[in-house]
Motif scaffolding. Structure first.
Motif, PDB file in Angstrom:
ATOM      1  N   SER A  16       0.857  -1.183   0.000  1.00 13.51           N
ATOM      2  CA  SER A  16       0.000   0.000   0.000  1.00 13.51           C
ATOM      3  C   SER A  16       0.891   1.230   0.000  1.00 13.51           C
ATOM      4  O   SER A  16       2.078   1.161   0.336  1.00 13.51           O
ATOM      5  CB  SER A  16      -0.940   0.012   1.211  1.00 13.51           C
ATOM      6  OG  SER A  16      -0.214   0.073   2.413  1.00 13.51           O
ATOM      7  N   CYS A  17       0.328   2.384  -0.366  1.00  7.49           N
ATOM      8  CA  CYS A  17       1.143   3.586  -0.509  1.00  7.49           C
ATOM      9  C   CYS A  17       0.273   4.829  -0.461  1.00  7.49           C
ATOM     10  O   CYS A  17      -0.955   4.763  -0.648  1.00  7.49           O
ATOM     11  CB  CYS A  17       1.928   3.546  -1.828  1.00  7.49           C
ATOM     12  SG  CYS A  17       0.904   3.173  -3.278  1.00  7.49           S
ATOM     13  N   GLU A  18       0.913   5.944  -0.207  1.00 10.18           N
ATOM     14  CA  GLU A  18       0.281   7.256  -0.266  1.00 10.18           C
ATOM     15  C   GLU A  18       1.123   8.164  -1.143  1.00 10.18           C
ATOM     16  O   GLU A  18       2.359   8.048  -1.157  1.00 10.18           O
ATOM     17  CB  GLU A  18       0.163   7.874   1.127  1.00 10.18           C
ATOM     18  CG  GLU A  18      -0.841   7.198   2.030  1.00 10.18           C
ATOM     19  CD  GLU A  18      -0.954   7.876   3.381  1.00 10.18           C
ATOM     20  OE1 GLU A  18      -1.840   7.489   4.152  1.00 10.18           O
ATOM     21  OE2 GLU A  18      -0.147   8.797   3.646  1.00 10.18           O
ATOM     22  N   VAL A  19       0.471   9.068  -1.860  1.00  2.00           N
ATOM     23  CA  VAL A  19       1.164   9.997  -2.750  1.00  2.00           C
ATOM     24  C   VAL A  19       0.648  11.403  -2.519  1.00  2.00           C
ATOM     25  O   VAL A  19      -0.564  11.621  -2.365  1.00  2.00           O
ATOM     26  CB  VAL A  19       0.969   9.600  -4.229  1.00  2.00           C
ATOM     27  CG1 VAL A  19       1.332  10.753  -5.155  1.00  2.00           C
ATOM     28  CG2 VAL A  19       1.819   8.386  -4.583  1.00  2.00           C
ATOM     29  N   VAL A  78       6.077   9.994  -2.411  1.00  2.00           N
ATOM     30  CA  VAL A  78       5.441   8.690  -2.257  1.00  2.00           C
ATOM     31  C   VAL A  78       5.897   8.073  -0.938  1.00  2.00           C
ATOM     32  O   VAL A  78       7.090   8.132  -0.596  1.00  2.00           O
ATOM     33  CB  VAL A  78       5.766   7.761  -3.443  1.00  2.00           C
ATOM     34  CG1 VAL A  78       7.263   7.574  -3.638  1.00  2.00           C
ATOM     35  CG2 VAL A  78       5.079   6.410  -3.284  1.00  2.00           C
ATOM     36  N   ASN A  98       5.721   4.524   1.384  1.00  2.00           N
ATOM     37  CA  ASN A  98       5.428   3.094   1.434  1.00  2.00           C
ATOM     38  C   ASN A  98       4.693   2.806   2.735  1.00  2.00           C
ATOM     39  O   ASN A  98       5.290   2.760   3.804  1.00  2.00           O
ATOM     40  CB  ASN A  98       6.733   2.293   1.358  1.00  2.00           C
ATOM     41  CG  ASN A  98       6.502   0.789   1.428  1.00  2.00           C
ATOM     42  OD1 ASN A  98       5.361   0.318   1.437  1.00  2.00           O
ATOM     43  ND2 ASN A  98       7.582   0.025   1.485  1.00  2.00           N
ATOM     44  N   LEU A 148       7.234   4.053  -9.271  1.00  2.00           N
ATOM     45  CA  LEU A 148       5.968   4.768  -9.168  1.00  2.00           C
ATOM     46  C   LEU A 148       5.493   5.129 -10.574  1.00  2.00           C
ATOM     47  O   LEU A 148       6.285   5.578 -11.407  1.00  2.00           O
ATOM     48  CB  LEU A 148       6.165   6.040  -8.342  1.00  2.00           C
ATOM     49  CG  LEU A 148       4.928   6.914  -8.108  1.00  2.00           C
ATOM     50  CD1 LEU A 148       3.936   6.213  -7.187  1.00  2.00           C
ATOM     51  CD2 LEU A 148       5.337   8.270  -7.534  1.00  2.00           C
ATOM     52  N   THR A 155       0.292   4.353  -8.944  1.00  2.00           N
ATOM     53  CA  THR A 155       0.554   3.001  -8.472  1.00  2.00           C
ATOM     54  C   THR A 155       2.012   2.870  -8.093  1.00  2.00           C
ATOM     55  O   THR A 155       2.902   3.452  -8.733  1.00  2.00           O
ATOM     56  CB  THR A 155       0.227   1.937  -9.533  1.00  2.00           C
ATOM     57  OG1 THR A 155       1.061   2.138 -10.675  1.00  2.00           O
ATOM     58  CG2 THR A 155      -1.234   2.004  -9.944  1.00  2.00           C
ATOM     59  N   CYS A 171      -2.236   3.764  -4.986  1.00  2.00           N
ATOM     60  CA  CYS A 171      -1.857   4.648  -3.877  1.00  2.00           C
ATOM     61  C   CYS A 171      -2.989   5.588  -3.531  1.00  2.00           C
ATOM     62  O   CYS A 171      -3.733   6.053  -4.415  1.00  2.00           O
ATOM     63  CB  CYS A 171      -0.634   5.478  -4.249  1.00  2.00           C
ATOM     64  SG  CYS A 171       0.856   4.531  -4.656  1.00  2.00           S
TER      65      CYS A 171
END
Length: 472
Positions: free
Chosen positions: A368-371, A389, A391, A402, A463, A469
């Motif tokens: 999973s991720c955030e941007v 980004v 993780n 990414l 992604t 993300c």
């Protein structure tokens, strides 16, 4: 009669040459006028036999033959020196003829670099270079040229105050060394951007000077040309009553001054690490962008200094400066020269189609991720963007990639902090060689400049290694 006049002219000319700066100096003799000695940064060279470094981070470098080298000093000073690219050796309270090789070197060619302790604040040493003393028959050699020049403009943070080696452990010095560039810190402890009535040294006026002292001579900008100029100012102005409007106006003025001296340099305006005058700094950059200067950029430094990276709540310690340098070096590198034009991803050769599924994830280690996507600067037909980004999954990604898709025809021209490719609207960026892995909870920020036409929308989805993300 004519012969007498010619003789008189010749005598006068000889006297002028004998007293002119550099008269009698020969390349290789170790005097300040020796062309084999390279003086990096701001130096006052008006006195032929005594060159004086101004601001912080100035140094001299040269090669030499023989087995010993000594430094001729006028009065007491602290300094650092390095021979043959070895560790910097610190000498305190030295004067006169200073032996830099108490143990003779092997016979052969050698290199030398000397940097004086910053003369400012409570320290008042005599930083005056009067030449080198070499073995009989020995001589200097041409200093090895660097591949470019980066100049850092700022206050005590840029000087490196509270770090172990002052200017030598400050982020500017570290960035220059990391990238193999000439580098200098045009910085003074307590300096402001704006020259104030209560006496704060203002870089809006002093930038063009050879040092920060009152009455300093104008710097000769023909001595070197900076390829990148990094500005970090605004931390001290708030304590001297500088209004937001005054700060923004003065910052735009400084940007124009820097541009007038360095027509081709990329200028990077850093958000101060405490966030002071951040909006005004960005607005000043926008002002000069709107006036046609597209080679000036605002750099958001939010999060660059780790929680344990400060020594006193304001000044970064050694670890803090290393963290700043790690974030800044790739940005500076990205502005030294245009990156190769992004190329389409090579087509897959005939044969079995590889699975597009990501590598199976171990139980309990979901991807999973955030941007966070930010347009940090924009002008007619172009813009600068940052993508951070994080993780948020349970396993380390090494390497990581990414991906996103532009919706409005944006095309990336150059990027930093990652390896970019673009095919049509699709962009892929992988971790750079020095940061290929992304651990759980870790973040990476990549930056780029790109073109746009009419609309500059934010990509709808991102992604990381195939996982979608969350966009924050």
């Amino acid at each position: 009669m004519r012969l007498m006049r010619l003789a008189a002219v010749a005598t006068t000319l000889a006297a002028v040459l004998a007293t002119s700066p550099g008269a009698g100096a020969a390349t290789g003799d170790g005097t300040p006028a020796d062309l084999n000695i390279r003086f990096v940064g701001r130096w006052d060279t008006r006195a032929a036999g005594a060159y004086v470094p101004g601001w912080a981070g100035a140094y001299l470098t040269t090669g030499f033959t023989g087995t010993t080298v000594k430094l001729k000093q006028r009065d007491t000073i602290d300094l650092y020196y390095s021979i043959d690219a070895g560790p910097d050796v610190y000498l305190q309270n030295v004067r006169g003829t200073v032996d830099l090789t108490p143990k003779p070197l092997p016979v052969g060619d050698h290199t030398l670099r000397v940097s004086y302790r910053v003369v400012a604040g409570s320290y008042h040493g005599d930083a005056v270079f009067q030449g080198l003393v070499l073995d009989p028959g020995a001589h200097t050699l041409p200093a090895r040229p660097a591949r470019g020049m980066v100049e850092f403009v700022g206050d005590s943070i840029t000087v490196g105050t509270t770090t172990s080696k002052n200017a030598l452990t400050a982020y500017g010095w570290l960035v220059g060394e990391r990238l193999g560039l000439d580098h200098t810190q045009v910085a003074q402890g307590g300096a402001c951007l704006v020259t104030t009535a209560d006496g704060c040294v203002g870089l809006d006026r002093r930038f063009v000077k050879v040092s920060a002292v009152d009455g300093a001579a104008d710097h000769d900008f023909s001595r070197y040309r900076a390829d990148v100029v990094v500005i970090n100012l605004g931390t001290n102005d708030v304590g001297h009553g500088v209004s937001s409007t005054q700060f923004q106006t003065s910052y735009a003025g400084l940007l124009r001054t820097v541009r007038s001296r360095y027509p081709r340099a990329a200028i990077l305006a850093l958000r101060t690490f405490r966030g002071r005058y951040a909006a005004q700094t960005q607005a000043a950059v926008q002002t000069v962008n709107d006036a046609g200067d597209r080679n000036v950029f605002f750099v958001d430094t939010d999060g660059w200094v780790p929680p344990d990276g400060l020594s006193d709540g304001v000044h970064p310690n050694d670890a803090g400066h290393r963290a700043i340098a790690a974030a800044l070096a790739p940005i500076v590198a990205g502005h030294l020269a245009p990156s190769p034009t992004p190329t389409p991803t090579p087509s897959v050769p005939p044969g079995p189609t590889p699975s597009a599924s990501p590598t199976p994830t171990p139980s309990g280690a979901a991807l999973s991720c955030e941007v966070r996507y930010t347009v940090t600067n924009q002008w007619a037909g172009g813009f600068q963007g940052d993508v951070r980004v994080t993780n948020t999954g349970g396993r380390t990604l090494d390497p990581w990639t990414l991906r996103w898709t532009f919706a409005d025809g944006q095309q990336i021209g150059q990027g930093w902090n990652g390896a970019f490719t673009q095919a049509g609207a699709s962009v892929a960026v992988s971790g750079p060689d020095w940061a290929t892995s992304l651990a759980p909870g870790a973040s990476a920020t990549v930056g780029f400049t790109a073109t746009w036409n009419g609309v500059n929308g934010v990509p709808a989805s991102f992604t990381l290694d195939g996982a979608g993300c969350r966009v924050t």
